[in-house]
Design an enzyme around this catalytic site. Structure first.
Site, PDB file in Angstrom:
ATOM      1  N   TRP A 150      20.085  -0.144  49.174  1.00  0.00           N
ATOM      2  CA  TRP A 150      19.942   0.019  50.630  1.00  0.00           C
ATOM      3  C   TRP A 150      18.560   0.526  51.029  1.00  0.00           C
ATOM      4  CZ3 TRP A 150      25.062   2.827  52.527  1.00  0.00           C
ATOM      5  CH2 TRP A 150      26.157   1.966  52.329  1.00  0.00           C
ATOM      6  N   LYS A 151      17.816   1.028  50.056  1.00  0.00           N
ATOM      7  CA  LYS A 151      16.532   1.686  50.351  1.00  0.00           C
ATOM      8  C   LYS A 151      16.762   2.786  51.394  1.00  0.00           C
ATOM      9  CE  LYS A 151      14.304  -2.716  49.476  1.00  0.00           C
ATOM     10  NZ  LYS A 151      13.010  -3.230  49.071  1.00  0.00           N
ATOM     11  N   HIS A 185      11.851   2.061  40.535  1.00  0.00           N
ATOM     12  CA  HIS A 185      11.717   0.995  41.539  1.00  0.00           C
ATOM     13  C   HIS A 185      10.239   0.890  41.933  1.00  0.00           C
ATOM     14  CE1 HIS A 185      12.021  -1.240  45.275  1.00  0.00           C
ATOM     15  NE2 HIS A 185      13.193  -1.657  44.848  1.00  0.00           N
ATOM     16  N   GLU A 242       8.780   0.602  44.617  1.00  0.00           N
ATOM     17  CA  GLU A 242       8.378   1.433  45.760  1.00  0.00           C
ATOM     18  C   GLU A 242       8.113   2.869  45.308  1.00  0.00           C
ATOM     19  OE1 GLU A 242      11.624   0.317  48.322  1.00  0.00           O
ATOM     20  OE2 GLU A 242      10.838  -1.718  48.353  1.00  0.00           O
ATOM     21  N   GLY A 253      11.030  -7.825  49.250  1.00  0.00           N
ATOM     22  CA  GLY A 253      10.951  -7.664  50.695  1.00  0.00           C
ATOM     23  C   GLY A 253      10.003  -8.634  51.368  1.00  0.00           C
ATOM     24  N   SER A 306      13.884 -10.567  46.895  1.00  0.00           N
ATOM     25  CA  SER A 306      14.294 -11.533  47.919  1.00  0.00           C
ATOM     26  C   SER A 306      15.447 -12.426  47.463  1.00  0.00           C
ATOM     27  CB  SER A 306      13.102 -12.358  48.400  1.00  0.00           C
ATOM     28  OG  SER A 306      12.112 -11.500  48.973  1.00  0.00           O
ATOM     29  N   GLY A 345      17.946  -6.083  47.752  1.00  0.00           N
ATOM     30  CA  GLY A 345      17.535  -5.148  48.784  1.00  0.00           C
ATOM     31  C   GLY A 345      18.024  -5.574  50.154  1.00  0.00           C
ATOM     32  N   GLY A 346      17.155  -6.260  50.888  1.00  0.00           N
ATOM     33  CA  GLY A 346      17.455  -6.639  52.278  1.00  0.00           C
ATOM     34  C   GLY A 346      18.830  -7.253  52.487  1.00  0.00           C
TER      35      GLY A 346
HETATM   36  C1  PEP Z   1      14.813  -4.231  46.000  1.00  0.00           C
HETATM   37  O1  PEP Z   1      14.642  -3.372  46.842  1.00  0.00           O
HETATM   38  O2  PEP Z   1      15.077  -3.902  44.830  1.00  0.00           O
HETATM   39  C2  PEP Z   1      14.706  -5.644  46.386  1.00  0.00           C
HETATM   40  C3  PEP Z   1      14.825  -6.577  45.477  1.00  0.00           C
HETATM   41  O3  PEP Z   1      14.478  -5.886  47.701  1.00  0.00           O
HETATM   42  P1  PEP Z   1      14.582  -7.335  48.447  1.00  0.00           P
HETATM   43  O4  PEP Z   1      15.859  -7.967  47.959  1.00  0.00           O
HETATM   44  O5  PEP Z   1      14.637  -6.978  49.903  1.00  0.00           O
HETATM   45  O6  PEP Z   1      13.396  -8.111  48.058  1.00  0.00           O
END
Ligand code: PEP
Length: 252
Positions: free
Chosen positions: A12-13, A97, A99, A174, A212, A233-234
């Site tokens: 969920w970040k 991660h 980030e 993302g 993604s 993620g998203g």
């Molecule tokens: C993630 O945050 O690990 C990720 C893969 O994000 P997203 O799916 O939004 O690219």
């Protein structure tokens, strides 16, 4: 076709609040999704672990943290220890991660220490590795991901087989830009070979792809021989999308 249970993990970040979380988890769990061949989990912000535990405890959806301290306890203001995560019965925790590596300066040795702390409390670390666009374009992908994983392998010793590893190319996170199934598989094969050299149990280690992943690209990524699930993620914030990815895994 793989014999392993695939694993789909939502990240969920730093999103969500109590009411929205309840709606999202409710929409994922009701009606109960078909997931007898897939494990699924959500990694939620630390303040919502109690809520996730309460809502998910009688369900097939596991919950996890997004980070864990490299320290055991003490004067580390703002940090969350593995023992604290354990209090909320988390099954998984993300470590390294991109980030965290990018914005919080986490080195591979810190990531390795975090993985070790999680394992010591019976929590499965999901170790994230991945190259930046600049590194890919410079032909350094293999070196970068191998170095990131090697630090963890070296630290955790015989516990290597208890890891989950997530390959997340930074340029795909993302951005809406996904690695092609072939690009992802090529890196997963490298990581598998590296794990093979470290443990006889490497074939049972789950290697997730992240970057993604969505309802329309999940099936082709998950069909690759060394891709054993997804870190999402998203799309994990949208119940329909998350469930479509779980369904794609279930259908393999
Ligand atoms: C993630 O945050 O690990 C990720 C893969 O994000 P997203 O799916 O939004 O690219």
């Amino acid at each position: 076709m793989t014999m392993k249970r695939l694993l789909i993990v939502g990240n969920w970040k730093m999103n969500g609040q109590l009411a929205a979380n309840a709606d999202l988890l409710g929409a994922i769990l009701h009606p109960t999704p078909a997931c007898d061949r897939v494990d699924m989990a959500v990694c939620v912000p630390a303040p919502y672990l109690a809520q996730a535990q309460l809502i998910c405890q009688a369900s097939a959806l596991s919950w996890g943290g997004q980070d864990v301290s490299a320290h055991e306890q003490g004067a580390y203001t703002g940090e969350v220890s593995a023992a604290m995560l354990q209090d909320f019965k988390v099954r998984y925790v993300l470590v390294g991660h991109s980030e965290r590596r990018q914005y919080h300066g986490e080195s591979s040795s810190v990531v390795a220490a975090k993985a070790q702390r999680a394992l010591a409390k019976g929590i499965t670390p999901i170790v994230c590795v991945g190259e930046t666009l600049q590194e890919r374009e410079a032909g350094q992908t293999e070196d970068v991901v191998k170095r990131q994983l090697a630090a963890v392998i070296q630290q955790v010793g015989h516990c290597v087989s208890e890891l989950v590893v997530a390959y997340e190319p930074v340029w795909a996170i993302g951005t809406g830009r996904t690695a092609s199934p072939e690009q992802a598989q090529a890196v997963h094969a490298l990581l598998r070979a590296q794990l093979n050299a470290a443990t006889a149990n490497a074939p049972s280690i789950r290697l997730l792809y992240g970057g993604s992943m969505n309802a329309s690209n999940a099936a082709s990524l998950l069909a690759q021989p060394d891709i054993d699930g997804g870190l999402v993620g998203g799309a994990s914030l949208k119940p329909h999308d998350f469930l479509a990815i779980v369904a794609a895994a279930q259908a393999l």
